[in-house]
Design an enzyme around this catalytic site. Structure first.
Site, mmCIF file in Angstrom:
data_model
loop_
_atom_site.group_PDB
_atom_site.id
_atom_site.type_symbol
_atom_site.label_atom_id
_atom_site.label_comp_id
_atom_site.label_asym_id
_atom_site.label_seq_id
_atom_site.Cartn_x
_atom_site.Cartn_y
_atom_site.Cartn_z
ATOM 1 N N LYS A 99 0.814 -1.222 0.000
ATOM 2 C CA LYS A 99 0.000 0.000 0.000
ATOM 3 C C LYS A 99 0.850 1.275 0.000
ATOM 4 C CE LYS A 99 -4.590 -1.156 0.648
ATOM 5 N NZ LYS A 99 -4.601 -2.475 1.245
ATOM 6 N N SER A 113 -8.719 1.704 8.594
ATOM 7 C CA SER A 113 -8.139 1.297 9.862
ATOM 8 C C SER A 113 -6.956 0.386 9.585
ATOM 9 C CB SER A 113 -9.180 0.565 10.707
ATOM 10 O OG SER A 113 -9.752 -0.461 9.939
ATOM 11 N N GLU A 141 -9.844 -13.554 -3.744
ATOM 12 C CA GLU A 141 -10.535 -12.916 -2.626
ATOM 13 C C GLU A 141 -11.010 -13.973 -1.632
ATOM 14 O OE1 GLU A 141 -13.736 -10.631 -4.294
ATOM 15 O OE2 GLU A 141 -14.643 -12.364 -5.244
ATOM 16 N N GLY A 185 -16.295 -13.285 1.018
ATOM 17 C CA GLY A 185 -16.573 -11.996 0.376
ATOM 18 C C GLY A 185 -16.265 -12.090 -1.105
ATOM 19 N N ASP A 203 -17.601 -10.842 -3.724
ATOM 20 C CA ASP A 203 -18.264 -9.826 -4.550
ATOM 21 C C ASP A 203 -17.512 -9.566 -5.853
ATOM 22 O OD1 ASP A 203 -16.424 -8.628 -2.485
ATOM 23 O OD2 ASP A 203 -16.644 -6.923 -3.831
ATOM 24 N N SER A 208 1.039 -9.756 -0.393
ATOM 25 C CA SER A 208 0.702 -8.329 -0.315
ATOM 26 C C SER A 208 1.124 -7.640 0.972
ATOM 27 C CB SER A 208 -0.801 -8.152 -0.545
ATOM 28 O OG SER A 208 -1.537 -8.974 0.329
#
Ligand SMILES: *Cc1c(COP(=O)(O)O)cnc(C)c1O
Length: 329
Positions: free
Chosen positions: A58, A83, A209, A213, A215, A309
């Site tokens: 990130k 968070s 994923e 979840g 999606d 990651s």
């Protein structure tokens, strides 16, 4: 270079992000393990972003986004709501660039994450996650104080920055047959896909994923962004409720498929990382390896990339997840 509008992020932006990050972000190592190769029957190349600054990829997107802002916006400052790793990434990027950072975090955010974020000099605004909407708070702060909102994934400069990890991987190991990247809101996956299409056009790109979840999978199949409730999973970096507009546009175009992994498979992958590679990987960082193990038949004998990651996990939680109940005396 910044770019406006959906579908406007190109590999060229990843290249520019790479130039901005040179000498600032770590060029993380590519790790190999003969035992992992034997176990999955493929040649696996791990891009170890758990060794990136602040412990996750990130930093790449956050730094690229803050560094891309015009002087006037930098002077006023940046706000984000998170968070997790994006909060720390923005706080560190802002400290390095001398930009004031405001981070909107829930009252019950883990103390270690709050401490890490304020340790980088970020100003923390707390909110009640059950009663208040963090996006609304972030947007209001941006308007009242003239701050620039940098979201965790749905932003062209964030996507371009995240793509530099895969770019480095291809530069180091050459073309691959398949590449697996964790998927939350899709910043990492869409940047990865842009780099892959440019540098290893024949390589299949998979997002991974948490099964709870899925999606992203449903969005890809259905052709429109699917919204879900916050999924219950140990992969806290991928507890997103939906893909972004920018990320979905790229994923639709450039990603081959989306796979899922269960929490039990993530724990098993954490164990393999500790045992074979001697590294601590956070649950979300294990999505790629878990999917590679599930896909062993399909990738047999191939050259396969996996993006690890991140590595930010409290040691107590790590021990609990691995099932250790022994105390060392
Ligand atoms: C944020 C994050 C992800 C998911 O990235 P997206 O860009 O939201 O898809 C995966 N792993 C880790 C460790 C993260 O911090």
């Amino acid at each position: 270079m910044t770019c406006e509008g959906v579908g406007m992020v190109e590999f060229e932006h990843v290249v520019v992000a790479g130039e901005r990050l040179a000498g600032v972000a770590h060029r993380t190592p590519v790790l190999r393990s003969r035992l992992v190769d034997e176990a999955v029957g493929a040649e696996v190349f791990f891009k170890a972003e758990n060794f990136q600054r602040m412990g996750a990829f990130k930093f790449r997107g956050a730094y690229n986004a803050v560094a891309s802002l015009p002087e006037e916006q930098r002077r006023r400052g940046v706000v984000t709501f998170s968070s997790g790793n994006h909060a720390q990434a923005i706080a560190l990027a802002c400290r390095l660039l001398g930009v004031p950072a405001t981070i909107v975090m829930p009252h019950d955010a883990p103390a270690a994450k709050v401490a890490a974020t304020s340790g980088y000099g970020g100003k923390i605004v707390r909110y009640d996650r059950y009663a208040e909407d963090r996006e609304a708070i972030g947007t209001a702060l941006a308007e009242e104080q003239g701050l620039t909102l940098i979201p965790p994934y749905d932003h062209p400069d964030v996507i371009a920055g995240q793509g530099t990890a895969a770019k480095e991987l291809f530069e180091e190991v050459g073309e691959l047959d398949a590449l697996f990247a964790p998927l939350g809101g899709g910043g990492l996956l869409s940047g990865t896909a842009l780099a892959t299409r440019a540098l290893s056009p024949g390589c299949r790109v998979f997002g991974v994923e948490p099964e709870a979840g899925d999606d992203g999978l449903r969005s890809l199949r259905g052709g429109e962004i699917v919204h879900i409730d916050t999924p219950r999973t140990i992969a806290d970096g991928a507890q997103t409720q939906h893909l972004g507009e920018h990320t979905f546009a790229i994923i639709r175009n450039a990603v081959d498929d989306i796979r899922t992994a269960t929490d039990a498979q993530l724990v098993e992958a954490m164990r393999l990382f500790a045992t074979y590679l001697k590294i601590v990987v956070e649950p979300t960082g294990c999505l790629g390896l878990a999917a590679v193990r599930n896909a062993a038949a399909e990738i047999e004998g191939e050259r396969v990339g996996v993006i690890i990651s991140g590595g930010n996990v409290d040691l107590e939680r790590y021990a609990t997840l691995l099932g250790s109940t022994e105390s060392v005396t």
